[in-house]
Design a protein around this motif. Structure first.
Motif, PDB file in Angstrom:
ATOM      1  N   GLN A  64       0.836  -1.203   0.000  1.00 34.73           N
ATOM      2  CA  GLN A  64       0.000   0.000   0.000  1.00 34.73           C
ATOM      3  C   GLN A  64       0.872   1.255   0.000  1.00 34.73           C
ATOM      4  O   GLN A  64       0.615   2.203  -0.743  1.00 34.73           O
ATOM      5  N   LEU A  65       1.906   1.265   0.819  1.00 37.73           N
ATOM      6  CA  LEU A  65       2.809   2.410   0.862  1.00 37.73           C
ATOM      7  C   LEU A  65       3.498   2.599  -0.483  1.00 37.73           C
ATOM      8  O   LEU A  65       3.645   3.731  -0.962  1.00 37.73           O
ATOM      9  N   SER A  66       3.892   1.526  -1.115  1.00 37.54           N
ATOM     10  CA  SER A  66       4.529   1.618  -2.428  1.00 37.54           C
ATOM     11  C   SER A  66       3.605   2.297  -3.431  1.00 37.54           C
ATOM     12  O   SER A  66       4.022   3.174  -4.199  1.00 37.54           O
ATOM     13  N   PHE A  67       2.329   1.932  -3.424  1.00 31.96           N
ATOM     14  CA  PHE A  67       1.357   2.567  -4.321  1.00 31.96           C
ATOM     15  C   PHE A  67       1.238   4.069  -4.019  1.00 31.96           C
ATOM     16  O   PHE A  67       1.198   4.899  -4.931  1.00 31.96           O
ATOM     17  N   LEU A  68       1.157   4.418  -2.739  1.00 27.94           N
ATOM     18  CA  LEU A  68       1.035   5.828  -2.368  1.00 27.94           C
ATOM     19  C   LEU A  68       2.279   6.623  -2.761  1.00 27.94           C
ATOM     20  O   LEU A  68       2.172   7.771  -3.221  1.00 27.94           O
ATOM     21  N   LEU A  69       3.437   6.035  -2.569  1.00 30.71           N
ATOM     22  CA  LEU A  69       4.671   6.698  -2.977  1.00 30.71           C
ATOM     23  C   LEU A  69       4.673   6.943  -4.479  1.00 30.71           C
ATOM     24  O   LEU A  69       5.012   8.040  -4.944  1.00 30.71           O
ATOM     25  N   ASN A  70       4.287   5.941  -5.253  1.00 37.56           N
ATOM     26  CA  ASN A  70       4.241   6.086  -6.713  1.00 37.56           C
ATOM     27  C   ASN A  70       3.271   7.186  -7.133  1.00 37.56           C
ATOM     28  O   ASN A  70       3.587   7.998  -8.005  1.00 37.56           O
ATOM     29  N   GLU A  71       2.095   7.238  -6.490  1.00 37.74           N
ATOM     30  CA  GLU A  71       1.118   8.282  -6.798  1.00 37.74           C
ATOM     31  C   GLU A  71       1.674   9.670  -6.502  1.00 37.74           C
ATOM     32  O   GLU A  71       1.318  10.644  -7.171  1.00 37.74           O
ATOM     33  N   ALA A  72       2.544   9.772  -5.513  1.00 34.18           N
ATOM     34  CA  ALA A  72       3.140  11.054  -5.130  1.00 34.18           C
ATOM     35  C   ALA A  72       4.407  11.367  -5.939  1.00 34.18           C
ATOM     36  O   ALA A  72       5.048  12.397  -5.719  1.00 34.18           O
ATOM     37  N   GLY A  73       4.791  10.469  -6.841  1.00 34.41           N
ATOM     38  CA  GLY A  73       5.940  10.708  -7.700  1.00 34.41           C
ATOM     39  C   GLY A  73       7.263  10.166  -7.193  1.00 34.41           C
ATOM     40  O   GLY A  73       8.321  10.583  -7.659  1.00 34.41           O
ATOM     41  N   TYR A  74       7.217   9.241  -6.253  1.00 34.89           N
ATOM     42  CA  TYR A  74       8.441   8.657  -5.691  1.00 34.89           C
ATOM     43  C   TYR A  74       8.499   7.158  -5.959  1.00 34.89           C
ATOM     44  O   TYR A  74       7.474   6.501  -6.072  1.00 34.89           O
ATOM     45  N   VAL A  75       9.716   6.650  -6.007  1.00 35.63           N
ATOM     46  CA  VAL A  75       9.925   5.208  -6.138  1.00 35.63           C
ATOM     47  C   VAL A  75      10.825   4.777  -4.985  1.00 35.63           C
ATOM     48  O   VAL A  75      11.931   5.301  -4.822  1.00 35.63           O
ATOM     49  N   ALA A  76      10.340   3.829  -4.211  1.00 36.44           N
ATOM     50  CA  ALA A  76      11.121   3.339  -3.076  1.00 36.44           C
ATOM     51  C   ALA A  76      12.292   2.501  -3.568  1.00 36.44           C
ATOM     52  O   ALA A  76      12.120   1.623  -4.410  1.00 36.44           O
ATOM     53  N   GLU A  77      13.446   2.783  -3.015  1.00 32.08           N
ATOM     54  CA  GLU A  77      14.603   1.927  -3.253  1.00 32.08           C
ATOM     55  C   GLU A  77      14.455   0.655  -2.419  1.00 32.08           C
ATOM     56  O   GLU A  77      14.794  -0.429  -2.848  1.00 32.08           O
ATOM     57  N   GLU A 108      11.091  14.174   4.991  1.00 34.79           N
ATOM     58  CA  GLU A 108      10.621  13.464   6.184  1.00 34.79           C
ATOM     59  C   GLU A 108       9.133  13.684   6.449  1.00 34.79           C
ATOM     60  O   GLU A 108       8.408  12.734   6.750  1.00 34.79           O
ATOM     61  N   ASP A 109       8.641  14.923   6.352  1.00 37.51           N
ATOM     62  CA  ASP A 109       7.231  15.181   6.648  1.00 37.51           C
ATOM     63  C   ASP A 109       6.303  14.479   5.667  1.00 37.51           C
ATOM     64  O   ASP A 109       5.279  13.910   6.052  1.00 37.51           O
ATOM     65  N   LYS A 110       6.652  14.473   4.393  1.00 37.21           N
ATOM     66  CA  LYS A 110       5.840  13.781   3.382  1.00 37.21           C
ATOM     67  C   LYS A 110       5.909  12.268   3.609  1.00 37.21           C
ATOM     68  O   LYS A 110       4.908  11.564   3.475  1.00 37.21           O
ATOM     69  N   PHE A 111       7.091  11.785   3.981  1.00 35.98           N
ATOM     70  CA  PHE A 111       7.252  10.361   4.282  1.00 35.98           C
ATOM     71  C   PHE A 111       6.334   9.936   5.424  1.00 35.98           C
ATOM     72  O   PHE A 111       5.618   8.946   5.331  1.00 35.98           O
ATOM     73  N   GLN A 112       6.340  10.700   6.510  1.00 42.26           N
ATOM     74  CA  GLN A 112       5.490  10.364   7.659  1.00 42.26           C
ATOM     75  C   GLN A 112       4.007  10.408   7.274  1.00 42.26           C
ATOM     76  O   GLN A 112       3.220   9.566   7.709  1.00 42.26           O
ATOM     77  N   GLU A 113       3.626  11.390   6.471  1.00 41.32           N
ATOM     78  CA  GLU A 113       2.242  11.508   6.014  1.00 41.32           C
ATOM     79  C   GLU A 113       1.819  10.268   5.214  1.00 41.32           C
ATOM     80  O   GLU A 113       0.757   9.691   5.456  1.00 41.32           O
ATOM     81  N   LEU A 114       2.638   9.867   4.264  1.00 42.45           N
ATOM     82  CA  LEU A 114       2.304   8.712   3.426  1.00 42.45           C
ATOM     83  C   LEU A 114       2.355   7.405   4.216  1.00 42.45           C
ATOM     84  O   LEU A 114       1.521   6.516   4.006  1.00 42.45           O
TER      85      LEU A 114
END
Length: 139
Positions: A64-77, A108-114
């Motif tokens: 779920q977090l991976s999907f949210l990160l992708n929607e926000a324009g990030y890709v988890a390493e 960090e703040d966006k990370f905690q939010e997601l």
């Protein structure tokens, strides 16, 4: 999207001396041992319902977090989540998610939010009637 997944448990004997197996539709678990010892004592080969719930929760949350990160324009390493389930007096009272993440460019703040949003909307989080906590660490 709608789908159904299934698993099967089989048990023979009493609660303490009996033995059982659990299998999943995917056959990842295929007649995997289930017993009093695998549930309430350490060191036995096999699985138990609480371990399976923790595995399902950590997997669901992380996806779920991976999907949210992708929607926000990030890709988890890397996203690494441990779910620690607490069983007390016949009740699952708590699940603590311990997340360690490497997400290039993420503040960090966006990370905690997601991370918090993923905990709230993960389908397994929503189905469980237990306190669900989260520790999220961005590396």
């Amino acid at each position: 999207m709608k789908f159904t997944r299934k698993a099967n448990a089989n048990w023979k004997g009493t609660g303490m001396e009996g033995k059982g197996t659990i299998s999943t539709q995917s056959t990842t678990l295929n007649n995997t041992q289930l017993s009093f010892k695998t549930r309430f004592e350490d060191g036995s080969v096999g699985t138990n319902p609480e371990e399976l719930i923790a595995a399902a929760h950590s997997g669901c949350y992380t996806m779920q977090l991976s999907f949210l990160l992708n929607e926000a324009g990030y890709v988890a390493e890397n996203l690494d989540t441990e779910a620690r389930l607490t069983f007390e007096d016949g009740t699952i009272t708590k699940i603590h998610l311990e997340l360690n993440a490497v997400v290039p460019g993420l503040a960090e703040d966006k990370f905690q939010e997601l991370a918090a949003k993923a905990k709230a909307i993960c389908p397994v989080s929503k189905v469980l009637n237990a306190e669900i906590t989260l520790t999220a660490t961005l590396s």
